[in-house]
Design a protein around this motif. Structure first.
Motif, PDB file in Angstrom:
ATOM      1  N   THR A 170       0.852  -1.185   0.000  1.00 21.08           N
ATOM      2  CA  THR A 170       0.000   0.000   0.000  1.00 21.08           C
ATOM      3  C   THR A 170       0.890   1.238   0.000  1.00 21.08           C
ATOM      4  O   THR A 170       2.091   1.163   0.282  1.00 21.08           O
ATOM      5  CB  THR A 170      -0.904   0.037   1.240  1.00 21.08           C
ATOM      6  OG1 THR A 170      -0.081   0.215   2.409  1.00 21.08           O
ATOM      7  CG2 THR A 170      -1.722  -1.238   1.370  1.00 21.08           C
ATOM      8  N   LYS A 267      -0.736   0.086  -7.594  1.00 19.73           N
ATOM      9  CA  LYS A 267      -1.559   0.350  -6.408  1.00 19.73           C
ATOM     10  C   LYS A 267      -0.951   1.411  -5.508  1.00 19.73           C
ATOM     11  O   LYS A 267      -1.623   2.365  -5.111  1.00 19.73           O
ATOM     12  CB  LYS A 267      -1.737  -0.962  -5.637  1.00 19.73           C
ATOM     13  CG  LYS A 267      -2.566  -0.864  -4.383  1.00 19.73           C
ATOM     14  CD  LYS A 267      -2.716  -2.235  -3.734  1.00 19.73           C
ATOM     15  CE  LYS A 267      -3.547  -2.161  -2.463  1.00 19.73           C
ATOM     16  NZ  LYS A 267      -3.676  -3.502  -1.831  1.00 19.73           N
ATOM     17  N   ALA A 268       0.331   1.263  -5.177  1.00 15.53           N
ATOM     18  CA  ALA A 268       0.977   2.244  -4.297  1.00 15.53           C
ATOM     19  C   ALA A 268       1.544   3.421  -5.072  1.00 15.53           C
ATOM     20  O   ALA A 268       1.640   4.534  -4.557  1.00 15.53           O
ATOM     21  CB  ALA A 268       2.098   1.575  -3.498  1.00 15.53           C
TER      22      ALA A 268
END
Length: 537
Positions: A170, A267-268
């Motif tokens: 994340t 995503k990150a």
């Protein structure tokens, strides 16, 4: 290949407007007004350059848009967005724009500066108190301006293994782990291109605005600009695309064969490289920039903050084509590269992600901008086409496409010469130790910032798997002196990132740790920053 889709070309009207503007030139005071004549090539000449680019560099498809004096005057698709399904590129085809996203993250912070919520020289920890780098001084003194100008002291690409290769980190986890990454230089002393600082910048946008970076960019920039179909949230956009969604497929060339690449939703890493956009939308982005923050009579961003992003912050050495482009300066602003090209100021940024390469380039003194979006990982194609268009606007005739092809061929020949000494060659053959010896290296290893690496014995060879990444795994071939080479299983995605792994022993001869080093030159595969410590079994 034949060109496809629509074209916007206000050619006679544009020439009339240009002649009127030039006639009124002595009394012009607006710094965004046309300061140099710009004669665009005829549409057929533009088509010829684009189609030659596809042929020379084995690019399946590209989208091109040109803006001039506040208007989109040309936009067109060429070739195929999906070779398997024979789907053409058009001006609405979505591409991953990669690191051009950095200019959107910088603009997001500029909006917050306009609001008075932050200042460019605010310390980052005053807004993100949990941020910690490995040096307490840098943690304390790092400013928002530093985040956006690649001068934090982190090395080139440091931390990228937490962001790419379909990473499952994340944003918050990746930023937390910055405290374990070593710094390469002191704060503000060197330029080192770094994606992690823009991830921090995205987290800063979230903390100050109270909204996720994806929503802020969509709501405050993409939607108000009318960037139809463009997405700041790549995870959502790629999760369930429509059956015939107008999204380009990325390709990677191995030899002369094009291999299809899966998408990487980042995503990150979204604030550093995640936006999906099309030529039509990127033309509007250039119109905003060239219009000093204004488009269609609406001021989205103040001229002051647009100028701040275009102000040099970090000095760079001359580029590889500096002699040919007569380059006198090169620097990085806030989310933009700044340089001159044969006397013209040039503001630009490129982006590469999952088989796609994009380039935005603007000539403010001519009121001109180009965007090229491609679906093959060859920056020579985008650089060559944009340089050719720039040359044409300036009235020159140098063959930039031919020049970039010659450079690509020379680089390929140099790689072939080096290949005779690479691991596995006749000069450095791999060893074939028995399984009993290989078992000595098997086990779990942990790096402080990247996490768990598992090495297991699979029959007569070792296999390495990296945690928190889909399918980042490879087989290991032995060389002398506890040295191995990791060959990644996904050759299309990571085939150019094979790496050495060197094991270390304690005084009793037991394997206790390992370090890694890339065989090639992909700065985003930053294995050199890893220290793998063996974990108790």
């Amino acid at each position: 290949m034949p060109a496809s889709s629509s074209r916007k070309l206000w050619y006679p009207v544009w020439l009339l407007a240009l002649s009127m503007l030039m006639a009124a030139w002595p009394c012009a005071a607006d710094t965004t007004a046309l300061e140099m004549p710009a004669t665009l090539p005829a549409p057929a000449a533009i088509d010829a350059l684009a189609e030659r680019t596809l042929r020379l560099f084995n690019v399946p498809g590209l989208a091109l848009a040109i803006v001039q004096d506040g208007h989109t005057v040309f936009e067109r698709g060429y070739g195929l967005r999906d070779r398997d399904r024979n789907r053409p590129v058009d001006p609405q085809t979505l591409f991953g724009i990669g690191s051009i996203t950095k200019s959107f993250t910088a603009a997001s912070l500029a909006l917050l500066v306009d609001q008075g919520a932050i200042g460019w020289d605010d310390r980052v920890i005053d807004h993100l108190p949990e941020l910690q780098l490995s040096d307490p001084y840098v943690t304390r003194e790092l400013t928002i301006r530093d985040l956006l100008s690649h001068r934090s002291g982190l090395g080139e690409g440091a931390g990228d293994l937490m962001l790419f290769s379909r990473s499952q980190f994340t944003r918050e986890e990746a930023v937390h782990n910055l405290r374990f990454l070593p710094l390469s230089t002191s704060l503000r002393s060197h330029f080192a291109y770094n994606n992690m600082m823009f991830v921090v910048a995205g987290l800063l946008v979230e903390r100050v605005s109270g909204e996720r970076w994806e929503r802020f960019v969509q709501k405050r920039l993409l939607d108000p600009l009318g960037m139809s179909g463009c997405h700041a949230d790549p995870v959502a956009a790629l999760a369930h695309p429509a059956q015939d969604a107008d999204i380009a497929v990325g390709y990677h060339e191995i030899g002369t064969t094009l291999m299809k690449l899966p998408s990487d939703p980042l995503k990150a890493a979204a604030p550093a490289g995640g936006i999906l956009c099309n030529a039509d939308g990127m033309a509007r982005w250039m119109r905003l920039q060239l219009g000093a923050g204004s488009i269609d009579g609406r001021q989205i961003l103040s001229r002051t903050q647009r100028d701040a992003m275009w102000t040099p912050q970090t000095i760079l050495p001359p580029g590889p084509t500096a002699a040919l482009s007569r380059q006198h300066f090169r620097s990085y602003g806030l989310g933009w590269f700044l340089e001159d090209f044969k006397g013209d100021e040039r503001i630009w940024h490129s982006g590469t992600v999952a088989g796609m390469v994009s380039l935005v380039s603007m000539l403010p003194e001519r009121g001109t901008g180009f965007v090229v979006l491609t679906n093959q990982e060859d920056s020579n194609a985008t650089n060559g086409l944009v340089a050719a268009l720039t040359e044409a606007v300036q009235g020159g005739s140098f063959d930039w496409l031919g020049e970039y092809k010659r450079r690509e061929q020379a680089a390929g020949a140099a790689r072939d010469r080096r290949a005779v000494d690479l691991p596995g060659s006749a000069a450095r053959p791999f060893l074939h130790p028995p399984a009993t010896e290989l078992a000595e290296y098997a086990g779990n290893y942990r790096d402080s910032w990247r996490g768990l690496f598992s090495i297991s014995l699979q029959g007569d060879h070792l296999s390495l798997r990296v945690s928190k990444a889909d399918d980042l795994a490879g087989s290991m071939d032995a060389l002398p002196h506890d040295l191995f080479v990791v060959h990644w299983d996904d050759r299309a995605f990571n085939g150019s990132d094979d790496a050495y792994i060197q094991f270390q022993r304690d005084p009793d001869g037991r394997i206790v740790s390992a370090t890694m080093r890339l065989i090639g030159s992909d700065f985003s595969f930053d294995v050199q920053d890893l220290t793998l410590r063996r974990q108790p079994s």
